[in-house]
Structures are given as C-alpha cells and as structure tokens.
Design an enzyme around this catalytic site. Sequence first.
Site, short mmCIF file in Angstrom:
data_model
loop_
_atom_site.label_atom_id
_atom_site.label_comp_id
_atom_site.label_asym_id
_atom_site.label_seq_id
_atom_site.Cartn_x
_atom_site.Cartn_y
_atom_site.Cartn_z
CE LYS A 29 -47.19 82.96 16.71
NZ LYS A 29 -46.42 83.01 15.46
CG ASP A 31 -46.93 84.18 9.73
OD1 ASP A 31 -46.34 83.25 10.30
OD2 ASP A 31 -47.77 84.00 8.85
CD GLU A 160 -49.05 83.46 13.07
OE1 GLU A 160 -49.00 82.22 13.12
OE2 GLU A 160 -48.03 84.17 13.05
#
Length: 296
Positions: A29, A31, A160
């Site tokens: 993931k 950011d 993240e």
Amino acid sequence: MPLTFPVSPMKAGLGMLPADDDRWAYEIKYDGYRTLAFVDGGAVRLQSTNGLDVTTNYPELASVPDGVHADIAILDAEFVVLDDDGRPRFELVQRHERPGALYIFDVLRIDDHDTIGLPYEDRRRLLGQLVEPGASWLVPAHRIGGGPELLDATGGQGLEGIMAKRLGSPYTPGKRSPNWRKIKHRRRVDVVIGGFTAGDGNRANTFGALLVGRWDGDVLVFAGGVGTGFSQVVLDGLSARLRDLEVDECPFEPPPPASYRRGARWVEPVLTATIEMTEFTNDGLVRHASFVELTA
C-alpha cells in the site's frame, strides 16, 4: 456503454489479514493520492478520487501514454512522492515540491474493451503486458499468498501497510468491496493531553476530541487531535477529570492551528495517554490516531 471520464474508483475497507491466504493477492500500500489515468492516443487525462480533472497538477505524468501499448486505456493508480530514503510520503504529495510518480495497479479498459468484469489475476496479467515502465510511472509487483510475510516486511521498511485483493474478483467501480482490504501498520505512542474540543450529538455532554502534544524540553509542542477509541465509560470519566484541570491559557507553544482552536478548551498538561496511530506527519501531527488508555 464503455467506461469514460470520470469513473468512480473501486474502494477498499480496513481489515485484517485473510485466513485463506492462498486465495488472495497482496500489494504494497503506497501512501499517496489515488489517481485514475485516461490514456487516449498520445494524451493522458488524470482524475482524482472525487472525479476532478487534476491533469495540470501533475505535469511529470504527461508522457505516460508513451509507456502504454494501446491507443485507449483507463488505469487505476496511486500518485506518490518519495522521501530521501525512497519511501512514499503523503505529506510530500501534498507539498509536491519534488516530482512524483504514478504507481499503476489495475486496468479498467483497453481500447474498445472494458476489463472490469475480468478476475483480478487476469487484469494484473493484462496490465503487465500493457504498461512499459517509464521515468515517472511503473507497475509495482504483487504476490499470491504470503500476506503475513509481506506485512512484516513493509513494517520493517516503515511503509504504511499492504492491500489484500481476492483472487477471481471483478473491479466494481464506486463500490467499497470486501474483495479489497487495506491492512495498515499502527504503532503506540504516549502523548500529553493539553485540551479538548466540544462534542456534539451523543457526545454533547463529554468531548469531541483530545488535543495532544509532546514535550520538547520544557515546551509542549502540539501534535494534533484524537477523536476515536473512547468507550462511553472512558468518555464520562475522562470528561470529569478534564473539567477539573481546565485553565484559561493554551499550554501548547506555539498554539495549534486555528482549525483546532475553534471551540477548544485548555487543560493543565498533567495527563498522559497512549494512542495508536499510523505515523507522525512531517508537521509533527498524529495521523489516523485512536485512544488506547490513560497512562498517567
């Protein structure tokens, strides 16, 4: 009717690692800002999550069509800006003081064919064939299974978290689907309570959020607000303690931004709370913070 600009992107919910690990694909993931890219011939049009045309905001992405092996394509991606250690940072995207890049993770259309009904793994295969990496765009790797290992690795790298996407699942524009999960790292820190905001609704008799800070020597530096994680018992008990500690003067130096000061009430900074959060921003504010417990 083929998909055209604008398109509402598919959304993920917060969740835990799936128990049936081998039935899911995992991606890091990143950011940044969710961005859809509409390629048409030699031009690209960029769309934000809420449907706005943001093409002129990202001039470094003008050459994305050079890396797309189709005349027409709709790509789902994240616009990221890396820090000096090569990690994506949301605050750097907000400032946009250095060039960013488009991390492309899905394809919704190729030429005259919408691909949203295809299984996730087929879309990823097509995406790898469609997009040639360039100076300011790429297709990040994904893996089938091994979610716990990837989550551990991203934690060690200060990232993240990860995305979990169910194999065989279609792309559902505009829907928050259980087929996509955001699995975020959270860490616990201690902060000092220096004030609170007024509550409303079922919190009208307690408070809305705690205003917290961290000591820098003898100076209490503001670190943001914490508005979630409270049970009713905690709200009632903590409200009574805060009222007993109220003072007229703001304990933070410098004072919080105006958006935090509106309706704020200050307290003597003697209470410490443990919170969970994703990170401190570059401005020193807590991000995605929730209350855990009062520690002192």
